[in-house]
Structures are given as structure tokens and as C-alpha cells.
Design a protein around this motif. Structure first.
Motif, PDB file in Angstrom:
ATOM      1  N   UNK A 246       0.823  -1.212   0.000  1.00 13.08           N
ATOM      2  CA  UNK A 246       0.000   0.000   0.000  1.00 13.08           C
ATOM      3  C   UNK A 246       0.856   1.260   0.000  1.00 13.08           C
ATOM      4  N   UNK A 247       2.042   1.183   0.539  1.00 13.64           N
ATOM      5  CA  UNK A 247       2.945   2.332   0.504  1.00 13.64           C
ATOM      6  C   UNK A 247       3.826   2.271  -0.739  1.00 13.64           C
ATOM      7  N   UNK A 248       4.568   1.196  -0.898  1.00  8.73           N
ATOM      8  CA  UNK A 248       5.618   1.136  -1.913  1.00  8.73           C
ATOM      9  C   UNK A 248       5.116   1.092  -3.350  1.00  8.73           C
ATOM     10  N   UNK A 249       3.935   0.541  -3.574  1.00  6.06           N
ATOM     11  CA  UNK A 249       3.393   0.532  -4.935  1.00  6.06           C
ATOM     12  C   UNK A 249       2.771   1.868  -5.317  1.00  6.06           C
ATOM     13  N   UNK A 250       2.544   2.726  -4.335  1.00  2.00           N
ATOM     14  CA  UNK A 250       1.890   4.004  -4.595  1.00  2.00           C
ATOM     15  C   UNK A 250       2.810   5.207  -4.437  1.00  2.00           C
ATOM     16  N   UNK A 251       4.103   4.944  -4.325  1.00  2.47           N
ATOM     17  CA  UNK A 251       5.087   6.023  -4.275  1.00  2.47           C
ATOM     18  C   UNK A 251       6.036   5.827  -5.450  1.00  2.47           C
ATOM     19  N   UNK A 252       6.165   6.871  -6.256  1.00  3.64           N
ATOM     20  CA  UNK A 252       7.037   6.808  -7.432  1.00  3.64           C
ATOM     21  C   UNK A 252       8.357   7.526  -7.156  1.00  3.64           C
ATOM     22  N   UNK A 253       9.299   7.318  -8.045  1.00  2.00           N
ATOM     23  CA  UNK A 253      10.568   8.050  -7.945  1.00  2.00           C
ATOM     24  C   UNK A 253      10.303   9.551  -7.960  1.00  2.00           C
ATOM     25  N   UNK A 254       9.386   9.963  -8.790  1.00  2.00           N
ATOM     26  CA  UNK A 254       9.041  11.383  -8.891  1.00  2.00           C
ATOM     27  C   UNK A 254       8.511  11.923  -7.570  1.00  2.00           C
ATOM     28  N   UNK A 255       7.681  11.138  -6.884  1.00  2.00           N
ATOM     29  CA  UNK A 255       7.141  11.551  -5.585  1.00  2.00           C
ATOM     30  C   UNK A 255       8.264  11.800  -4.586  1.00  2.00           C
ATOM     31  N   UNK A 256       9.237  10.908  -4.568  1.00  2.00           N
ATOM     32  CA  UNK A 256      10.339  11.037  -3.612  1.00  2.00           C
ATOM     33  C   UNK A 256      11.199  12.252  -3.942  1.00  2.00           C
ATOM     34  N   UNK A 257      11.518  12.432  -5.220  1.00  2.14           N
ATOM     35  CA  UNK A 257      12.331  13.592  -5.612  1.00  2.14           C
ATOM     36  C   UNK A 257      11.637  14.891  -5.223  1.00  2.14           C
ATOM     37  N   UNK A 258      10.334  14.967  -5.456  1.00  2.00           N
ATOM     38  CA  UNK A 258       9.592  16.209  -5.171  1.00  2.00           C
ATOM     39  C   UNK A 258       9.235  16.346  -3.697  1.00  2.00           C
ATOM     40  N   UNK A 259       9.202  15.214  -2.981  1.00  3.06           N
ATOM     41  CA  UNK A 259       8.762  15.250  -1.583  1.00  3.06           C
ATOM     42  C   UNK A 259       7.271  15.455  -1.448  1.00  3.06           C
ATOM     43  N   UNK A 260       6.545  15.267  -2.549  1.00  2.00           N
ATOM     44  CA  UNK A 260       5.085  15.425  -2.547  1.00  2.00           C
ATOM     45  C   UNK A 260       4.451  14.048  -2.654  1.00  2.00           C
ATOM     46  N   UNK A 261       3.824  13.631  -1.565  1.00  9.22           N
ATOM     47  CA  UNK A 261       3.224  12.310  -1.491  1.00  9.22           C
ATOM     48  C   UNK A 261       1.704  12.438  -1.469  1.00  9.22           C
ATOM     49  N   UNK A 262       1.054  11.337  -1.789  1.00  5.76           N
ATOM     50  CA  UNK A 262      -0.400  11.311  -1.757  1.00  5.76           C
ATOM     51  C   UNK A 262      -0.922  11.393  -0.336  1.00  5.76           C
ATOM     52  N   UNK A 263      -2.233  11.508  -0.183  1.00  3.25           N
ATOM     53  CA  UNK A 263      -2.837  11.671   1.141  1.00  3.25           C
ATOM     54  C   UNK A 263      -2.563  10.506   2.094  1.00  3.25           C
ATOM     55  N   UNK A 264      -2.532   9.269   1.581  1.00  2.00           N
ATOM     56  CA  UNK A 264      -2.295   8.122   2.467  1.00  2.00           C
ATOM     57  C   UNK A 264      -0.897   8.183   3.075  1.00  2.00           C
ATOM     58  N   UNK A 265       0.086   8.446   2.251  1.00  2.00           N
ATOM     59  CA  UNK A 265       1.470   8.529   2.735  1.00  2.00           C
ATOM     60  C   UNK A 265       1.636   9.727   3.666  1.00  2.00           C
ATOM     61  N   UNK A 266       1.057  10.847   3.302  1.00  2.00           N
ATOM     62  CA  UNK A 266       1.141  12.035   4.157  1.00  2.00           C
ATOM     63  C   UNK A 266       0.519  11.767   5.525  1.00  2.00           C
ATOM     64  N   UNK A 267      -0.598  11.053   5.535  1.00  2.00           N
ATOM     65  CA  UNK A 267      -1.253  10.711   6.800  1.00  2.00           C
ATOM     66  C   UNK A 267      -0.342   9.827   7.651  1.00  2.00           C
ATOM     67  N   UNK A 268       0.319   8.866   7.040  1.00  2.00           N
ATOM     68  CA  UNK A 268       1.247   8.009   7.777  1.00  2.00           C
ATOM     69  C   UNK A 268       2.400   8.826   8.369  1.00  2.00           C
ATOM     70  N   UNK A 269       2.952   9.721   7.573  1.00  2.00           N
ATOM     71  CA  UNK A 269       4.093  10.523   8.030  1.00  2.00           C
ATOM     72  C   UNK A 269       3.716  11.512   9.127  1.00  2.00           C
ATOM     73  N   UNK A 270       2.442  11.886   9.176  1.00  2.00           N
ATOM     74  CA  UNK A 270       1.988  12.862  10.174  1.00  2.00           C
ATOM     75  C   UNK A 270       1.453  12.236  11.458  1.00  2.00           C
ATOM     76  N   UNK A 271       1.494  10.925  11.567  1.00  2.00           N
ATOM     77  CA  UNK A 271       1.076  10.294  12.815  1.00  2.00           C
ATOM     78  C   UNK A 271       2.019  10.724  13.940  1.00  2.00           C
ATOM     79  N   UNK A 272       1.505  10.898  15.151  1.00  2.00           N
ATOM     80  CA  UNK A 272       2.319  11.424  16.252  1.00  2.00           C
ATOM     81  C   UNK A 272       3.617  10.656  16.516  1.00  2.00           C
TER      82      UNK A 272
END
Length: 161
Positions: A123-149
């Protein structure tokens, strides 16, 4: 999940090439430039680049003007694809795919856990592209994971009672 040096180095090399692709999709980058910019041992990197070329992620050209470039847009390369090529399945149990392990007795449902782990990784690795990592702009699911306390807090390897 343990990320091997091979996957780490391969991912960093592809991210460097993704950044170059954004500037010039047909431009070639020398292996030495990738190695120096990412502090990767050149001999190890050369082997990884060969695997990535055989898998179709990159194109190489020999000679004085040679180098490497992505074979397709970085938006179309997921992290899961790269990991599978360099290290095999995202989740394996003793070298087997989770659906191929069996347990008995009190461990009967452990297979369910391993399959669930694979689903979570996908669910994470198939939905994150090289472009996403370079830009640091992730989709809502990944952003939600990163923002957990506790996302950025390590946990001890074990707890004493």
C-alpha cells in the motif's frame, strides 16, 4: 522491514537519474557522478546499475559521451518495482512468499499476519514513485502516515516487564 544496502544504493541512484530526467529526459549521467553525489562505492554501484539496466529501468550508453538515464518517466517507476528487482519479494518468510508458508497449532494464524504485512508494504511502496520522492510530494495516504504522532519515533527492540 530491513532495507538492504543494495536497495538503498539502487534507489538513490535512480532518484539521482530521476532528477536528471526532469532537466533533460535524454541526457546521460556518468556512473562516477552518481557514485560521488550519493557517496556510493563505484564498484558496488556498477553492479546495481547493470541489474537495473537488465530489468529495464535504465538505459546505458558506452563511450566518452556515455552514461545512464531512466528508460521511462520517474512518475511511472514505483519503489515496489525497484525493490522487487534488487531484493526479491517485498515480504518473504524464510525465503518463501507469505501465502506459501503453513503453520500448525498456536501459530496457525501467523500466516495471516505475514500476508497483512505484505499488504501494508504494498500500500505504501506501490503508490510512491521516484518522482514523488524527488519532489517530496506524497499522496494523502502517505502524508497521513508521516503525520502520525509517533511516525518519527523509534521503538525499542524489546520491552521488559
Amino acid at each position: 522491514m530491513q532495507v538492504s544496502a543494495k536497495v538503498d544504493y539502487g534507489m538513490r541512484a535512480l532518484l539521482f537519474l530521476a532528477e536528471s530526467y526532469a532537466a533533460d529526459p535524454t541526457g546521460l549521467v556518468k556512473g562516477d557522478a552518481i557514485a560521488k553525489s550519493q557517496s556510493i562505492p563505484i564498484k558496488f554501484l556498477e553492479g546495481i546499475l547493470t541489474e537495473l539496466r537488465h530489468a529495464g529501468f535504465i538505459i546505458s550508453q558506452r563511450g566518452a559521451v556515455g552514461g545512464y538515464r531512466l528508460s521511462r518517466s520517474p512518475e511511472k517507476i514505483s519503489l515496489a518495482e525497484v525493490i522487487r528487482v534488487l531484493d526479491g519479494p517485498l515480504a518473504a518468510v524464510r525465503g518463501l512468499r507469505p501465502e506459501n508458508v503453513t503453520y500448525t497449532g498456536s501459530a496457525t494464524h501467523l500466516q495471516d499476519v505475514w500476508v497483512g504485512v505484505r499488504v501494508a508494504l504494498r500500500s505504501v511502496l506501490e503508490n510512491v514513485s521516484l518522482s514523488d520522492v524527488v519532489s517530496g510530494k506524497f499522496g494523502p495516504e502517505m502524508s497521513q502516515l508521516l503525520n502520525q504522532p509517533d511516525a518519527w519515533v523509534s521503538r525499542p527492540g524489546y520491552e521488559t516487564n
